[in-house]
Design an enzyme around this catalytic site. Sequence first.
Site, mmCIF file in Angstrom:
data_model
loop_
_atom_site.group_PDB
_atom_site.id
_atom_site.type_symbol
_atom_site.label_atom_id
_atom_site.label_comp_id
_atom_site.label_asym_id
_atom_site.label_seq_id
_atom_site.Cartn_x
_atom_site.Cartn_y
_atom_site.Cartn_z
ATOM 1 C CG ASP A 124 -1.727 -1.285 1.369
ATOM 2 O OD1 ASP A 124 -2.068 -1.872 0.328
ATOM 3 O OD2 ASP A 124 -1.985 -1.718 2.500
ATOM 4 C CD GLU A 151 -9.104 -2.662 -1.708
ATOM 5 O OE1 GLU A 151 -9.722 -2.855 -0.656
ATOM 6 O OE2 GLU A 151 -8.320 -3.502 -2.193
HETATM 7 C C1 6LW Z 1 -5.716 -2.202 2.124
HETATM 8 C C2 6LW Z 1 -6.413 -2.320 0.836
HETATM 9 C C3 6LW Z 1 -5.582 -3.344 0.270
HETATM 10 O O1 6LW Z 1 -6.317 -1.420 3.066
HETATM 11 O O2 6LW Z 1 -5.284 -4.240 1.237
HETATM 12 O O3 6LW Z 1 -4.339 -3.980 -1.533
HETATM 13 C C4 6LW Z 1 -5.650 -3.659 2.458
HETATM 14 N N1 6LW Z 1 -5.111 -3.235 -0.899
HETATM 15 O O4 6LW Z 1 -6.439 -1.175 0.074
HETATM 16 C C5 6LW Z 1 -4.637 -3.948 3.503
HETATM 17 O O5 6LW Z 1 -3.339 -3.725 3.021
#
Ligand code: 6LW
Length: 492
Positions: A20, A176
Amino acid sequence: MTLVGTHTFTNPVIAGMHPDPSVCRVGDDYYLACSSFEYYPGVPILHSRDLINWTQIGNALERPAQLALPPSTPSSGGVYAPTLRHHDGRFWLITTNVAPGGGTLIYTADRAEGPWSDPVRVPVEGIDPDLVWDDDGHCWCTYAGIWQVRIDPRDGRVLSDPRKLWSGSPGAQAPEAPHLYRIGGRWYLLIAEGGTERGHAVSIARGDSPEGPFEPCPANPILSHRGSGRPIQNTGHADLVQAPDGSWWMVLLGVRPGGGTPGWHVLGRETFLAPVTWQDGWPVVGELLPEMPAPWPVTPPEPEATRDDFDQAGLRPHWLSIRSRPDSSWSAGDGWLTLHARDRSLDDPCVTFVGRRQQHRSCTVRALVDAGAGRGGLVVRLDENHHYEVEISDGEVRVTARLGSMRHTSPVLPVPSGPVRLRIDIIAADGGDGHPRQEPDMIRLGTETEVLAELDGRYLSTEVAGGFTGRVIGMYATDGTVRFDWYDYEPG
Ligand code: 6LW
């Protein structure tokens, strides 16, 4: 170290568990932050002058008042996806601590190396928060979903009702990791979708205002390695940055699966770098390869020291503990790292542990360990339920493998009292003559002179253990006081 020549660099640019990534530039300096989950201190901060060679300069969350991870925090819980920005002469970091009592938290600092402030709490329910300021000085917090509120980042007040901005591409799960940017008079909303596993992807939309409406890019996803045989997989969760020469770059997470099918990744999600160009007002991501042409001449860094002698007070920033590191549980500075046991087992949440990320597919870890009348040793850890350790107690060395509800212990090796050299070798499988069930690596544990066990590494992979983290190789004490004269980490 990622440079392989002045004209070539290797991806990942930050190896081992660094997922991230969020990046910002201040003048000629780049700063980057990552998730840290149940580890303490939290949110590693790295610095680079060229986007390729990165050095960890600290951790944003390094005091109990900044980071509370109670024993009930599950592994892969804790601190998720931060956003790091520089605005109005200060660094701003927003992240979510999903542990009980956590929440969405903003920290500020004058210098990226810290000290960082205590947190300001933002009453926003959601992960992956982003911060951006518009020309009127309004601050927008955009988070997974994709949702947005206007906030006052100085005191955490929410100044507008949550609004849904975008759901990502039709049919894709988990929109996300939003980041919102003003670029060339437009607003761009970058997101991840498809989930952080093999389906992971990066998509983008644009609009005239930070509040939207947003028009998805016709070429979405602008990056995904799903369904391909590429060596870098799970590519997603990206952030954009512009270099002083005007070129654009993307940092993102990816994994390097090893072994046969379905492929096991053992180092966690790592940080990769890809070039970005613009066409018709949309970003186009260049090919993401393990070896890439360097965009500018890059000076090779000094080779990293392989040994920590523990002769300086405090611990260097790459050392991680689990959930907390009470002052009473450790000391360093007299040439030894001294660990005092708290919880009695590596299966427990508050075990005394100091470790570093495994960053190379093959590596050797050695330590000179004096367990005295106590119990401790070296462990390769994925989480409480998945770890292999080589341990000294009562004049004996033994290897234990804990996998889910199963536990297996090797025959014991008697050793004389006093310090003993423990050793772990991780040997990546040679992909060339692999069979479909080939392990990603083998893990040999024992002393400097005797191998006590050779174990299949697939069981310490994210595909087996689940969750968001990678391997951390550490020193621990589960009874009494255990002293470590030095710890060597040597890339294989
Ligand atoms: C993070 C989400 C994700 O919050 O995994 O790959 C989660 N993305 O965006 C935890 O790293």
